[in-house]
Design a protein around this motif. Structure first.
Motif, PDB file in Angstrom:
ATOM      1  N   ARG A   1      16.276  16.537   1.503  1.00  0.00           N
ATOM      2  CA  ARG A   1      15.036  16.378   0.752  1.00  0.00           C
ATOM      3  C   ARG A   1      15.277  15.372  -0.363  1.00  0.00           C
ATOM      4  N   GLY A   2      14.205  14.830  -0.900  1.00  0.00           N
ATOM      5  CA  GLY A   2      14.299  13.846  -1.960  1.00  0.00           C
ATOM      6  C   GLY A   2      13.886  12.470  -1.469  1.00  0.00           C
ATOM      7  N   LEU A   3      14.211  11.453  -2.253  1.00  0.00           N
ATOM      8  CA  LEU A   3      13.898  10.060  -1.924  1.00  0.00           C
ATOM      9  C   LEU A   3      15.137   9.428  -1.293  1.00  0.00           C
ATOM     10  N   HIS A   4      15.009   8.953  -0.066  1.00  0.00           N
ATOM     11  CA  HIS A   4      16.181   8.463   0.660  1.00  0.00           C
ATOM     12  C   HIS A   4      15.880   7.206   1.473  1.00  0.00           C
ATOM     13  N   VAL A   5      16.945   6.457   1.747  1.00  0.00           N
ATOM     14  CA  VAL A   5      16.995   5.482   2.836  1.00  0.00           C
ATOM     15  C   VAL A   5      18.058   6.026   3.791  1.00  0.00           C
TER      16      VAL A   5
ATOM     17  N   LEU B   1       0.811  -1.219   0.000  1.00  0.00           N
ATOM     18  CA  LEU B   1       0.000   0.000   0.000  1.00  0.00           C
ATOM     19  C   LEU B   1       0.847   1.273   0.000  1.00  0.00           C
ATOM     20  N   HIS B   2       2.140   1.154   0.300  1.00  0.00           N
ATOM     21  CA  HIS B   2       2.989   2.353   0.393  1.00  0.00           C
ATOM     22  C   HIS B   2       3.003   3.186  -0.887  1.00  0.00           C
ATOM     23  N   PRO B   3       3.148   2.570  -2.079  1.00  0.00           N
ATOM     24  CA  PRO B   3       3.172   3.400  -3.288  1.00  0.00           C
ATOM     25  C   PRO B   3       1.881   4.188  -3.499  1.00  0.00           C
ATOM     26  N   ILE B   4       0.762   3.617  -3.096  1.00  0.00           N
ATOM     27  CA  ILE B   4      -0.525   4.316  -3.234  1.00  0.00           C
ATOM     28  C   ILE B   4      -0.538   5.556  -2.352  1.00  0.00           C
ATOM     29  N   ILE B   5      -0.127   5.379  -1.088  1.00  0.00           N
ATOM     30  CA  ILE B   5      -0.089   6.499  -0.154  1.00  0.00           C
ATOM     31  C   ILE B   5       0.959   7.519  -0.600  1.00  0.00           C
ATOM     32  N   ALA B   6       2.105   7.023  -1.077  1.00  0.00           N
ATOM     33  CA  ALA B   6       3.177   7.920  -1.516  1.00  0.00           C
ATOM     34  C   ALA B   6       2.719   8.791  -2.687  1.00  0.00           C
ATOM     35  N   LYS B   7       1.962   8.233  -3.610  1.00  0.00           N
ATOM     36  CA  LYS B   7       1.457   9.016  -4.746  1.00  0.00           C
ATOM     37  C   LYS B   7       0.508  10.110  -4.276  1.00  0.00           C
ATOM     38  N   ASP B   8      -0.321   9.778  -3.285  1.00  0.00           N
ATOM     39  CA  ASP B   8      -1.205  10.799  -2.704  1.00  0.00           C
ATOM     40  C   ASP B   8      -0.382  11.915  -2.073  1.00  0.00           C
ATOM     41  N   CYS B   9       0.653  11.527  -1.326  1.00  0.00           N
ATOM     42  CA  CYS B   9       1.509  12.516  -0.661  1.00  0.00           C
ATOM     43  C   CYS B   9       2.216  13.399  -1.683  1.00  0.00           C
ATOM     44  N   LEU B  10       2.653  12.800  -2.767  1.00  0.00           N
ATOM     45  CA  LEU B  10       3.329  13.553  -3.817  1.00  0.00           C
ATOM     46  C   LEU B  10       2.377  14.563  -4.451  1.00  0.00           C
ATOM     47  N   GLU B  11       1.183  14.107  -4.743  1.00  0.00           N
ATOM     48  CA  GLU B  11       0.170  14.985  -5.345  1.00  0.00           C
ATOM     49  C   GLU B  11      -0.195  16.139  -4.417  1.00  0.00           C
ATOM     50  N   LEU B  12      -0.291  15.840  -3.117  1.00  0.00           N
ATOM     51  CA  LEU B  12      -0.758  16.829  -2.147  1.00  0.00           C
ATOM     52  C   LEU B  12       0.386  17.588  -1.456  1.00  0.00           C
ATOM     53  N   GLY B  13       1.639  17.248  -1.817  1.00  0.00           N
ATOM     54  CA  GLY B  13       2.780  17.967  -1.259  1.00  0.00           C
ATOM     55  C   GLY B  13       3.062  17.660   0.193  1.00  0.00           C
TER      56      GLY B  13
ATOM     57  N   SER C   1      12.275  12.013  -9.172  1.00  0.00           N
ATOM     58  CA  SER C   1      12.496  13.357  -9.712  1.00  0.00           C
ATOM     59  C   SER C   1      11.405  14.321  -9.272  1.00  0.00           C
ATOM     60  N   GLU C   2      10.163  13.844  -9.227  1.00  0.00           N
ATOM     61  CA  GLU C   2       9.066  14.723  -8.828  1.00  0.00           C
ATOM     62  C   GLU C   2       9.119  15.034  -7.330  1.00  0.00           C
ATOM     63  N   ILE C   3       9.572  14.059  -6.531  1.00  0.00           N
ATOM     64  CA  ILE C   3       9.757  14.303  -5.092  1.00  0.00           C
ATOM     65  C   ILE C   3      10.770  15.426  -4.891  1.00  0.00           C
ATOM     66  N   GLU C   4      11.854  15.364  -5.649  1.00  0.00           N
ATOM     67  CA  GLU C   4      12.886  16.394  -5.556  1.00  0.00           C
ATOM     68  C   GLU C   4      12.374  17.746  -6.033  1.00  0.00           C
ATOM     69  N   GLU C   5      11.620  17.748  -7.136  1.00  0.00           N
ATOM     70  CA  GLU C   5      11.075  18.992  -7.678  1.00  0.00           C
ATOM     71  C   GLU C   5      10.172  19.696  -6.670  1.00  0.00           C
ATOM     72  N   LYS C   6       9.437  18.902  -5.900  1.00  0.00           N
ATOM     73  CA  LYS C   6       8.508  19.477  -4.926  1.00  0.00           C
ATOM     74  C   LYS C   6       9.166  19.728  -3.564  1.00  0.00           C
ATOM     75  N   ASN C   7      10.485  19.447  -3.480  1.00  0.00           N
ATOM     76  CA  ASN C   7      11.246  19.692  -2.249  1.00  0.00           C
ATOM     77  C   ASN C   7      10.672  18.947  -1.049  1.00  0.00           C
ATOM     78  N   LEU C   8      10.291  17.687  -1.295  1.00  0.00           N
ATOM     79  CA  LEU C   8       9.732  16.850  -0.236  1.00  0.00           C
ATOM     80  C   LEU C   8      10.770  15.834   0.234  1.00  0.00           C
TER      81      LEU C   8
END
Length: 443
Positions: free
Chosen positions: A411-415, A82-94, A112-119
């Motif tokens: 910011r960005g996608l990290h582990v 379910l994580h990708p579903i929630i992550a897409k919502d978070c990306l859309e909603l910032g 790339s979009e996560i980075e663009e939105k500075n999340l």
């Protein structure tokens, strides 16, 4: 007022919730706990004035997005799929996103979009993956800074029972998702040893064991876990000759569990439709050859000659040779086995679980070679406040707290393999009693 949304209030969430609630008033934060069970979510919040329990329908897109929209940070404690579903919502909603699960390919496609939105989307920030990354990377970075070269790295983790609660022949009970335990190891494990690539298919996994010892809690069997090869890049050890990540079980467990693997009882690829009144013995026998007069045990030993008395006793203790009716008669073999084990391997109210983790490094220095062993032993308090919940939930809670405090600025996608992420988390974990002991000796 900062709002933290926690999705899911399962077994691993108790320390996470409590840690964030304990400072919520002082830090002017609101904790929203959303779950399919409003009753369970309400209980977990302990009537805290800064907490609010809500019901969520994950299949209702509008309901789901409305809840996420009203938060600043989202922590997903939901099943990994379910994580990708929630992550897409978070990306859309910032919204910033945190989880303890493996970073998926679907998540990487959002990079790339996560980075663009500075999340910040931080995954693999629990126990394994999570605490294993952080503790290992601290040593790896330190050795590299000192001009040393790591030539071998093996890392093992186990979610087990504390010795005082090992009251059955398997010395095991469920401390996390039973389904994941039953299906553990399926696929082909990959690692590198002394420069040689090694591949271990599922049917051989529980025979490729390595003894791992801890001073205070004894010996364990370690077996390879998933794809160790990919961690050469993640850990910055591209030219390392040995890299293996593995799972720990008490000595004797793997040989006995291998019976279920070899017979196909852990198969999740097809569905069985068994008659009503089907017993444990009939279920087990359905995976053995037919014979008019031979017993189940006789047929088992003929088929798998290595099965000894100790293994038979373990299987018998599970009730597999009994005339007790199955708890369910429809489903995959693995799902039926899971239902049988849920009762036999259930944590009692006073049971204590235990997390054991060990990193073994071989390192070349200007003075010669050395071995470093870094070990963690963490015991739970009872069946609710488990070591599993502590070591999964606390790293995640601490990461969110530090992020909201401005002490983690990436910011960005990290582990959590960057010093600016793992250093403050490990420091905070030590204050909570989660700490590694390190020993070094010359080779």
């Amino acid at each position: 007022m900062q709002t933290i949304l926690i999705l899911g209030s399962g077994k691993s969430s108790v320390y996470l919730i409590n840690y964030l609630l304990d400072t919520a008033d002082a830090k002017k934060r609101r904790i929203i706990l959303a779950d399919l069970s409003l009753e369970i979510a309400t209980q977990k919040l302990r009537n805290h004035k800064s907490g609010k329990a809500i019901w969520i329908d994950l299949d209702d897109v509008e309901n789901r997005k409305a809840i996420i929209k009203n938060s600043d940070v989202v922590i997903s404690m939901l099943p990994a799929f379910l994580h990708p579903i929630i992550a897409k919502d978070c990306l859309e909603l910032g919204k910033h996103f945190f989880s303890a699960s493996y970073e998926s390919e679907e998540m990487r496609e959002m990079k790339s979009e996560i980075e663009e939105k500075n999340l910040l989307f931080l995954n693999e920030c629990g126990l394994d993956p999570g605490l294993d990354h952080m503790s290992a990377m601290k040593i790896i970075h330190c050795e590299k800074e000192n001009g040393n070269k790591i030539t071998a790295f093996r890392s093992f983790t186990g979610g087990l029972l504390a010795p005082e609660s090992e009251d059955n022949p398997w010395k095991y009970k469920f401390t996390w998702n039973p389904r994941n335990v039953v299906l553990a190891g399926q696929g082909t494990s990959r690692y590198i040893q002394n420069g040689s690539y090694k591949y271990v298919p599922y049917h051989m996994l529980y025979r490729r064991l390595e003894k791992i010892s801890f001073e205070k809690v004894g010996d364990f069997d370690g077996y390879p876990n998933r794809d160790s090869l990919s961690y050469r890049k993640i850990y910055g050890l591209d030219d390392i000759r040995t890299l293996l990540r593995g799972t720990l079980r008490r000595a004797g467990f793997c040989q006995s569990w291998d019976v279920f693997v070899q017979l196909g009882i852990t198969d999740d690829s097809f569905k069985m439709q068994l008659p009503s009144g089907f017993t444990h013995k009939m279920f087990f026998n359905s995976f053995l050859p037919y014979h008019e007069t031979k017993s189940v045990v006789e047929k088992l030993r003929e088929l798998l000659p290595w099965v000894n008395t100790e293994i038979v006793e373990k299987i018998e203790w599970l009730g597999m040779f009994s005339n007790i009716e199955l708890p369910k008669t429809s489903g995959s073999p693995a799902s039926i086995l899971e239902e049988i084990l849920k009762e036999k391997w259930k944590l009692g109210p006073q049971d204590k679980d235990m997390i054991v983790m060990q990193h073994l490094f071989e390192i070349e220095t200007t003075d010669g070679k050395k071995e470093m062993i870094s070990s963690l032993v963490c015991k739970g308090e009872n069946h609710e406040y488990t070591a599993m919940a502590k070591t999964v939930g606390l790293p995640l809670a601490i990461a969110v707290d530090l992020f909201l405090e401005g002490e983690i600025n990436v910011r960005g996608l990290h582990v959590p393999v960057l010093p600016e992420i793992y250093n403050p988390i490990l420091d905070a974990l030590r204050k909570e009693g989660v700490e590694f002991e390190e020993k070094v000796r010359a080779l």
